[in-house]
Design a protein around this motif. Structure first.
Motif, PDB file in Angstrom:
ATOM      1  N   PRO A 226       0.656  -1.139   0.127  1.00 38.24           N
ATOM      2  CA  PRO A 226       0.139  -0.062   0.053  1.00 38.24           C
ATOM      3  C   PRO A 226       0.707   1.472  -0.205  1.00 38.24           C
ATOM      4  CG  PRO A 226      -0.502  -1.065   1.980  1.00 38.24           C
ATOM      5  CD  PRO A 226       0.208  -1.941   0.668  1.00 38.24           C
ATOM      6  N   LEU A 227       0.611   2.227  -0.421  1.00 35.66           N
ATOM      7  CA  LEU A 227       1.157   3.616  -0.439  1.00 35.66           C
ATOM      8  C   LEU A 227       1.780   4.168   0.984  1.00 35.66           C
ATOM      9  CD1 LEU A 227       1.962   5.855  -2.866  1.00 35.66           C
ATOM     10  CD2 LEU A 227       0.463   6.930  -2.446  1.00 35.66           C
ATOM     11  N   PRO A 228       1.007   3.934   1.596  1.00 32.65           N
ATOM     12  CA  PRO A 228       1.633   4.551   2.464  1.00 32.65           C
ATOM     13  C   PRO A 228       3.124   4.005   3.188  1.00 32.65           C
ATOM     14  CG  PRO A 228      -1.679   4.632   3.255  1.00 32.65           C
ATOM     15  CD  PRO A 228      -0.656   3.190   1.998  1.00 32.65           C
ATOM     16  N   TYR A 229       2.608   2.577   3.364  1.00 30.72           N
ATOM     17  CA  TYR A 229       3.671   2.224   3.614  1.00 30.72           C
ATOM     18  C   TYR A 229       4.993   2.326   3.007  1.00 30.72           C
ATOM     19  CZ  TYR A 229       0.959  -1.121   6.446  1.00 30.72           C
ATOM     20  OH  TYR A 229       0.028  -1.634   7.004  1.00 30.72           O
ATOM     21  N   THR A 230       4.595   1.975   1.415  1.00 31.91           N
ATOM     22  CA  THR A 230       6.267   2.733   0.390  1.00 31.91           C
ATOM     23  C   THR A 230       6.503   3.755   0.237  1.00 31.91           C
ATOM     24  OG1 THR A 230       4.147   2.692  -1.099  1.00 31.91           O
ATOM     25  CG2 THR A 230       5.299   1.108  -0.653  1.00 31.91           C
ATOM     26  N   SER A 231       5.556   4.971   1.069  1.00 34.22           N
ATOM     27  CA  SER A 231       5.970   5.965   0.988  1.00 34.22           C
ATOM     28  C   SER A 231       6.724   6.619   2.526  1.00 34.22           C
ATOM     29  CB  SER A 231       5.128   7.338   1.378  1.00 34.22           C
ATOM     30  OG  SER A 231       3.684   7.289   0.171  1.00 34.22           O
ATOM     31  N   LEU A 232       6.199   5.895   3.707  1.00 29.00           N
ATOM     32  CA  LEU A 232       7.079   5.332   4.522  1.00 29.00           C
ATOM     33  C   LEU A 232       8.196   4.546   4.114  1.00 29.00           C
ATOM     34  CD1 LEU A 232       7.209   5.800   8.008  1.00 29.00           C
ATOM     35  CD2 LEU A 232       5.996   4.027   7.949  1.00 29.00           C
ATOM     36  N   ALA A 233       8.240   3.931   3.967  1.00 22.76           N
ATOM     37  CA  ALA A 233      10.124   3.294   3.918  1.00 22.76           C
ATOM     38  C   ALA A 233      10.949   4.176   2.967  1.00 22.76           C
ATOM     39  CB  ALA A 233       9.752   2.155   3.129  1.00 22.76           C
ATOM     40  N   ALA A 234      10.907   5.119   1.948  1.00 17.57           N
ATOM     41  CA  ALA A 234      10.739   6.121   0.942  1.00 17.57           C
ATOM     42  C   ALA A 234      11.353   7.602   1.891  1.00 17.57           C
ATOM     43  CB  ALA A 234      10.172   6.840  -0.015  1.00 17.57           C
ATOM     44  N   ALA A 235      10.369   7.668   2.715  1.00 17.99           N
ATOM     45  CA  ALA A 235      10.722   8.942   3.879  1.00 17.99           C
ATOM     46  C   ALA A 235      11.554   8.133   4.853  1.00 17.99           C
ATOM     47  CB  ALA A 235       9.850   9.113   4.813  1.00 17.99           C
ATOM     48  N   LEU A 236      11.589   7.033   5.254  1.00 20.34           N
ATOM     49  CA  LEU A 236      12.623   6.489   6.471  1.00 20.34           C
ATOM     50  C   LEU A 236      14.062   6.576   5.598  1.00 20.34           C
ATOM     51  CD1 LEU A 236      10.985   4.253   8.412  1.00 20.34           C
ATOM     52  CD2 LEU A 236      11.918   6.473   9.030  1.00 20.34           C
ATOM     53  N   PHE A 237      14.300   5.763   4.372  1.00 20.14           N
ATOM     54  CA  PHE A 237      15.530   6.197   3.249  1.00 20.14           C
ATOM     55  C   PHE A 237      16.108   7.696   3.533  1.00 20.14           C
ATOM     56  CE2 PHE A 237      14.538   1.580   1.919  1.00 20.14           C
ATOM     57  CZ  PHE A 237      15.639   1.133   1.326  1.00 20.14           C
ATOM     58  N   ALA A 238      15.871   8.449   3.173  1.00 16.71           N
ATOM     59  CA  ALA A 238      15.318  10.153   2.813  1.00 16.71           C
ATOM     60  C   ALA A 238      16.485  11.043   4.182  1.00 16.71           C
ATOM     61  CB  ALA A 238      14.281   9.944   2.510  1.00 16.71           C
ATOM     62  N   PHE A 239      15.529  10.068   5.164  1.00 14.45           N
ATOM     63  CA  PHE A 239      16.452  10.713   6.369  1.00 14.45           C
ATOM     64  C   PHE A 239      16.951  10.064   6.825  1.00 14.45           C
ATOM     65  CE2 PHE A 239      16.467   9.636  11.261  1.00 14.45           C
ATOM     66  CZ  PHE A 239      16.526  11.393  11.806  1.00 14.45           C
ATOM     67  N   GLY A 240      17.706   8.677   6.735  1.00 11.80           N
ATOM     68  CA  GLY A 240      18.378   7.983   6.838  1.00 11.80           C
ATOM     69  C   GLY A 240      19.947   8.505   6.109  1.00 11.80           C
ATOM     70  N   THR A 241      19.711   8.683   4.815  1.00 11.97           N
ATOM     71  CA  THR A 241      20.317   9.651   3.781  1.00 11.97           C
ATOM     72  C   THR A 241      21.432  10.959   4.943  1.00 11.97           C
ATOM     73  OG1 THR A 241      19.622   8.323   1.815  1.00 11.97           O
ATOM     74  CG2 THR A 241      21.003   9.978   1.761  1.00 11.97           C
ATOM     75  N   LEU A 242      19.803  11.914   5.404  1.00 15.55           N
ATOM     76  CA  LEU A 242      20.229  12.909   5.192  1.00 15.55           C
ATOM     77  C   LEU A 242      20.821  13.099   6.591  1.00 15.55           C
ATOM     78  CD1 LEU A 242      17.027  14.811   4.087  1.00 15.55           C
ATOM     79  CD2 LEU A 242      18.812  15.366   2.871  1.00 15.55           C
ATOM     80  N   TYR A 243      20.828  12.486   7.168  1.00 14.71           N
ATOM     81  CA  TYR A 243      21.584  12.328   8.537  1.00 14.71           C
ATOM     82  C   TYR A 243      22.634  11.357   8.331  1.00 14.71           C
ATOM     83  CZ  TYR A 243      22.540  10.181  13.112  1.00 14.71           C
ATOM     84  OH  TYR A 243      23.749  10.380  14.675  1.00 14.71           O
ATOM     85  N   GLY A 244      23.006  11.006   7.794  1.00 15.53           N
ATOM     86  CA  GLY A 244      24.245   9.895   7.689  1.00 15.53           C
ATOM     87  C   GLY A 244      25.109  10.310   6.180  1.00 15.53           C
ATOM     88  N   LEU A 245      24.796  10.862   5.509  1.00 15.02           N
ATOM     89  CA  LEU A 245      25.581  11.375   4.412  1.00 15.02           C
ATOM     90  C   LEU A 245      26.699  12.151   4.740  1.00 15.02           C
ATOM     91  CD1 LEU A 245      26.532  10.179   1.421  1.00 15.02           C
ATOM     92  CD2 LEU A 245      24.622  12.470   1.158  1.00 15.02           C
ATOM     93  N   PRO A 246      26.195  13.151   5.022  1.00 20.62           N
ATOM     94  CA  PRO A 246      26.841  14.535   5.896  1.00 20.62           C
ATOM     95  C   PRO A 246      28.485  14.601   6.870  1.00 20.62           C
ATOM     96  CG  PRO A 246      24.410  15.432   5.494  1.00 20.62           C
ATOM     97  CD  PRO A 246      24.465  13.920   5.895  1.00 20.62           C
TER      98      PRO A 246
END
Length: 152
Positions: free
Chosen positions: A32-52
């Motif tokens: 379902p879209l809410p699950y895929t959206s949550l997973a995409a948001a978590l990937f984005a958050f992890g990248t924004l947190y860890g990459l710098p």
């Protein structure tokens, strides 16, 4: 040349992660879209947190990096990751680049390497596998206890 080798190494080793991100982001899933959206948001958050932080560690904390160090580290990391991928060993591009930078620094004299930062990276390598194994075991036992059923 270093960038091209690094790109090939990433594709050989980590591309499936990026494919998963794109699949989630574009909704190529039966989830379902809410699950895929949550997973995409978590990937984005992890990248924004860890990459710098990873970028700062790799570019400034291990050695005072100059362009030749970066090229040597990229070539070394790319070759190591491709070799590992060829024999089916999953490795981290970030760890491979860190190792390449340490090697490039040592080639210029051991005093160029900031050994405290390198030591923190090595400690993290040594702790990650056993810690995640123990946590996996504990959480599997917890889930088994709550669910009251046997895990496959």
């Amino acid at each position: 040349m270093g960038f091209l080798l690094q790109t090939l190494a990433y594709a050989a080793n980590d591309a499936q992660k990026m494919l998963a991100v794109f699949m989630i982001a574009f909704g190529f899933s039966d989830a379902p879209l809410p699950y895929t959206s949550l997973a995409a948001a978590l990937f984005a958050f992890g990248t924004l947190y860890g990459l710098p932080k990873a970028g700062r560690t790799l570019s400034r904390e291990i050695i005072a990096s100059r362009p030749p160090h970066g090229v040597a580290a990229e070539l070394a990391a790319g070759a190591a990751v491709i070799a590992c991928a060829a024999v089916g060993m999953p490795v981290s591009m970030t760890q491979a680049i860190a190792g390449g930078l340490i090697g490039a620094g040592v080639a210029q004299g051991g005093g160029r390497v900031r050994w405290y930062a390198a030591g923190k990276i090595v400690a993290a390598w040594l702790l990650t596998l056993p810690a995640s194994g123990l946590l996996g075991w504990g959480l599997a036992a917890l889930v088994k206890g709550f669910a009251g059923m046997e895990l496959p």
